[in-house]
Scaffold this motif. Sequence first.
Motif: not given
Length: 434
Positions: A8, A12, A18, A51, A183
């Motif tokens: 990541p 992200d 995450i 995600s 993201l």
Amino acid sequence: MSLPDEPPGQADRTEGDINLSDHRLAWQQANVNDATRETLERDSAAFLHQSLSTPCLTELTGCDGIYLSDATGRRTMDFHGNSVHQVGHAHPKVIEAVKRQLDELAFCPRRFTNQPAIELAECLAKLAPGNLAKVLFAPGGTAAIGIAMKLARYATGRHKTISMRDSFHGASLDAISISGEALFRDGLGPLLPGCFHVDWPSAAADAEAIEKILVKEGDVGAVIAEPMRCTTIDRPPDAYWRRVRELCDRHGALLIFDEIPLALGRTGRMFCCEHSGVTPDILVLGKGLGGGVMPMAATIVRADLDIVPKRALGHYTHEKNPVGAAAALATLDVIESENLLERSSKLGAETLERLRKLQQRHNAVTDVRGLGLAMGVEVSSPDTAERVLYDCLANGLSFKVSGGTVLTLTPPLTITDEQMAQALAILDKALGRL
């Protein structure tokens, strides 16, 4: 943004922790039993992977007050709650209101109306600052943002917008066009045209970036922003918003405040924008409006913006949902009857002082900030943030990591002094184990 087989990156991490990191995997190996692993495998097989959700952390079996209960019997204090838990989880008044309404009127098609929906609209109009007086409901905050964007176009005849980089206003295609988080938008190709972005402000003078776009374009319809960034707990100076309000008025643009995670007492006021004294033309609420039980959102606007009776701004199936309205009315009643605005302001100030003392003891903490019971503890690196998060999760405290390095602490406003002390002790010990 990182590709699926890459570690990541910072992009992200802008919205949260995450769900595929080594720290999460290690936590699951130590804290998830075989039965829960089977549940997680079923979840992984049934749901699209993305995600921040599936693959999930663990299985929940209950929630009440400030606590989440998982399938292993662990009870965890919830300082995250997806920002829906201002009155705590499963508040008895909210649950009772929902059950009672289900027995009376469970659904209302759009061409009809009902008492709970009207009462909620009237209540929100009375609570809203300034001359915000007309309401439209939606099943979620993203949809309410869409209503605000459409109304701004109708009202101004302009489609262009200005919003902030790294902000979040929802995950639909229109909402990510004005949002700034990679993201949610990277790799999708063209988004809505005319969406300009400026850096998040730190000084009143930063309003110049908005002014330059307003002047250059000449036909911007709306400025859309959170009055305080809910994830990293960054609050611009009041003078900044006063200047933005002046610029919008001068250039014929509407000011839209997204208070989906911030309203309903989170910052010590019913609405975050009340701290600056700046009233938007459109105010968007969501998340906690349904008491953490029902999906419910609202767009509240100036009365003179009621201008498109022959067009559909929302037209959602559950627009005047009587059950959602009953949950929202009960939520507002809890906020008032339990003095949660005062509670949020007082306990938030006390907790911020304790967090500042914690900062003095731990070199990893680089900054502490907050407003009401929205607090941020910034640490030195993303790895440090994740290590602290999973240490705390193992010991009964859950919170969000934002921007890679900010521990975002947003407990229910109903939290007791003793529970807050326990949570801070868990955080203190986790920092001490770095």
